[in-house]
Structure formats: structure tokens, C-alpha cells
Design an enzyme around this catalytic site. Structure first.
Site, mmCIF file in Angstrom:
data_model
loop_
_atom_site.group_PDB
_atom_site.id
_atom_site.type_symbol
_atom_site.label_atom_id
_atom_site.label_comp_id
_atom_site.label_asym_id
_atom_site.label_seq_id
_atom_site.Cartn_x
_atom_site.Cartn_y
_atom_site.Cartn_z
ATOM 1 N N ASP A 1 0.802 -1.227 0.000
ATOM 2 C CA ASP A 1 0.000 0.000 0.000
ATOM 3 C C ASP A 1 0.834 1.277 0.000
ATOM 4 O OD1 ASP A 1 -2.431 -1.337 -0.044
ATOM 5 O OD2 ASP A 1 -2.495 -1.521 2.141
ATOM 6 N N GLN B 1 -2.282 -8.963 -6.723
ATOM 7 C CA GLN B 1 -1.357 -7.848 -6.501
ATOM 8 C C GLN B 1 -0.306 -8.145 -5.433
ATOM 9 O OE1 GLN B 1 -3.992 -4.030 -6.429
ATOM 10 N NE2 GLN B 1 -5.344 -5.792 -6.393
#
Length: 326
Positions: free
Chosen positions: A132, A258
Site C-alpha cells: 500500500d 497484486q
């Protein structure tokens, strides 16, 4: 602080590509400085249960290119309690460990901060590992570069099928509280619009952009971070289908793809740099800090300041996306 005699190394929370490269760097740097190194499997839970073993150079052979984490990872409800943290402390003392290196993201850093406050005789350094890129104290976190390149590759393929069918795709990427993946990849794939949780999303503004877009454009991509206010890609897709029934609209959720895959060169190098720096930080008396890379220099940020925060969305990125998507 007493000198570091034995380091306990663990990964916690969600995995990110490059964790294995960081593990390799920590283990081999510790051995270089003749410091004992022990692996702790399954994060805080393994610490509580004493799932601890001695590591050597062979332990980390042929892992730099592998995704995931060889030490396994997870979350521990037990560690959130004082009793659980005390059990972990007793296991560390039993195994002769007087220092920790924690690889993980926001939850990991919060956990080791609380643990370090309660047991200051255990020196602790954190290494930022999260796709992130939402921690203060490092320009990039380990795993972010691999994740955005995975998204780019996937959306390039989506764009090809969108072109073939004259479709509009709503693509949702990870980022419950952070739009860093959506923002950068949205520019990279030439998206028509990007929707992120850091800014209030205006569905009518999205409609206006789609309305003003080129009528002869055969494909359209809207990038959405999973934490965006309108409710994610499916809700946005429903709204678009209702407003523009003539569009052949599809939704694609990229999900955990991801997190996987071989780490990029950038993530391998970053992980190696920070792994070495983490061991050397302990050796030099640092504790209670996250090691990061800021403007290509090693930097240290106290745990209390490094935890998850909202980056200010780069308005220039949004401006460029809007200009180039015409």
C-alpha cells in the site's frame, strides 16, 4: 542498551513481494557481524508459541526472487492482549533473543511499538513491507513497486479486450485506506478517471468526464481503490450502467494477484538495503524505530510516527490523467 546478542526475525500481517529478499539480507548481515539470528515463523502467533529456529546462510539460499515469505505470516488476536505479549516475551527470553526485526506494515509496527513500550529490554527495528505504500518514513515500502507493475500488466491486458469489444472497464485495485496503487497505476495505464479514498469522490464528476470524453474512443478504463466512498467497483459500475446504458460496462477486481509474484529489481534492492540497515541499526543502538529510504538515504522514524497515514494525493497526477485521457 545491552549489546545485541541474538536477533529474532519475523514477518507479520499481509505478505508483500520482497519480504524474502529482506529476510535474506537480515540473516546474512547478522552472520557477517557474528550476531546470532533466529527465525520466528507465523509472526506474533509463532512468537507466542515458541515457533523459533536458528537460521544460517543456507537458510536463505535461493529466496531473493521468490514472492511471499518463507517465514510465513499472519495476524494474532492473542498478541493484542497483555497476557499474549507476556507469553511472547517469555519465549524470546527462553531462546536468548534480546532484539527483534519486524517485517510488515501498519499493524506490525503498532504491535511492536506496544510490545517495546512494555518490554524495553528487547531492542526492536521495523522494516516497511506493504504493497500500500502508506507508511511515513520511507519514500517507498517493500512490495509497492512489484504490486503496481502487476496491476499495470493486468490492466494492459484488460485494455486489449476492452478495445476489441468497445467496452468500459471499472478496475478495482487494493487500497482500503490508501489510493497509492490506484493513483500511480491509473496514470500508467492511461485511465479515464481515478477514484481514491483520500479524496471525496463525486460520481457526477465521473459521469461528466465520461460524457465529455471522445465518442470514438473504443475503450475506457476507470481505476478504483477498494476503499473509495461510493462502495467499490461494483457500485460504481451499477451507477455507470444506469446513467450510460449504451456503454458495454464490465467490472474487474484484481484482488490478491497484486500481493503475489516475483519481486521487481527495485523491491529486491530496496529490501536488501533496508535489511542490512536494520541489523546495523540494532548494532549501533537504535530501537523503537522503522528504517526507511528517503531521497536515497537511510532514515529512521519512531514507530509512533511511522504508522499508517493518508498521503496527500498528488494533484498533479490527477491533472495529468485528466489532460491525457482526452
Amino acid at each position: 542498551m545491552t549489546s545485541v546478542k541474538k536477533i529474532g526475525l519475523f514477518t507479520s500481517g499481509s505478505d508483500s513481494p520482497g519480504m524474502n529478499a529482506a529476510i535474506r539480507a537480515v540473516v546474512r548481515t547478522a552472520i557477517f557481524y557474528e550476531i546470532e539470528i533466529a527465525g520466528i515463523r507465523r509472526g506474533f502467533e509463532g512468537m507466542i508459541n515458541g515457533d523459533i529456529y536458528t537460521m544460517d546462510t543456507k537458510s536463505v539460499s535461493n529466496i531473493i526472487q521468490r514472492g511471499g515469505t518463507m517465514l510465513k505470516t499472519g495476524r494474532s488476536e492473542q498478541f493484542k492482549t497483555a497476557e499474549g505479549r507476556n507469553l511472547a516475551y517469555q519465549q524470546l527470553k527462553k531462546n536468548g533473543i534480546n532484539a527483534l526485526i519486524a517485517l510488515g506494515g501498519n499493524g506490525t509496527l503498532k504491535g511492536v511499538k506496544e510490545f517495546g513500550d512494555e518490554y524495553p529490554d528487547i531492542a526492536i527495528i521495523g522494516v516497511p513491507c506493504t504493497i500500500d505504500n502508506d507508511l511515513r518514513g520511507s519514500d517507498f515500502t517493500i512490495g509497492y513497486d512489484t504490486a503496481i507493475n502487476t496491476v499495470i500488466e493486468a490492466v494492459d491486458k484488460i485494455r486489449e479486450t476492452a478495445e476489441s469489444h468497445d467496452r468500459l472497464f471499472i478496475v478495482e485495485v487494493m487500497g482500503r485506506d490508501s489510493g497509492m496503487i490506484a493513483l500511480r497505476t491509473g496514470m500508467g495505464v492511461g485511465a479515464e478517471a481515478i477514484m481514491v479514498p483520500e479524496t471525496k469522490s463525486d460520481i457526477n464528476a465521473l459521469f461528466d468526464r465520461l460524457e465529455r470524453g471522445r465518442k470514438d474512443k473504443t475503450s475506457k478504463i476507470v481505476m478504483v481503490a477498494e476503499g473509495d466512498e461510493p462502495g467499490g467497483a461494483f457500485e460504481i459500475g451499477k451507477a455507470i450502467m444506469k446513467r450510460f446504458p449504451h456503454y458495454d460496462t464490465r467490472v474487474s477486481i484484481l484482488g490478491h494477484i497484486q500481493r503475489g509474484g516475483k519481486p521487481t529489481c527495485m523491491d529486491r534492492v530496496l529490501a536488501s538495503q533496508l535489511g542490512v540497515a536494520a541489523v546495523e541499526a540494532l548494532k549501533n543502538g537504535h530501537s523503537g524505530e522503522m528504517v526507511g529510504l528517503i531521497h536515497n538515504d537511510i532514515a529512521f522514524t519512531p514507530f509512533g510516527q511511522s504508522v499508517k497515514h493518508h498521503h496527500e494525493v498528488n494533484a498533479e497526477y490527477i491533472r495529468i490523467v485528466e489532460m491525457l485521457s482526452l
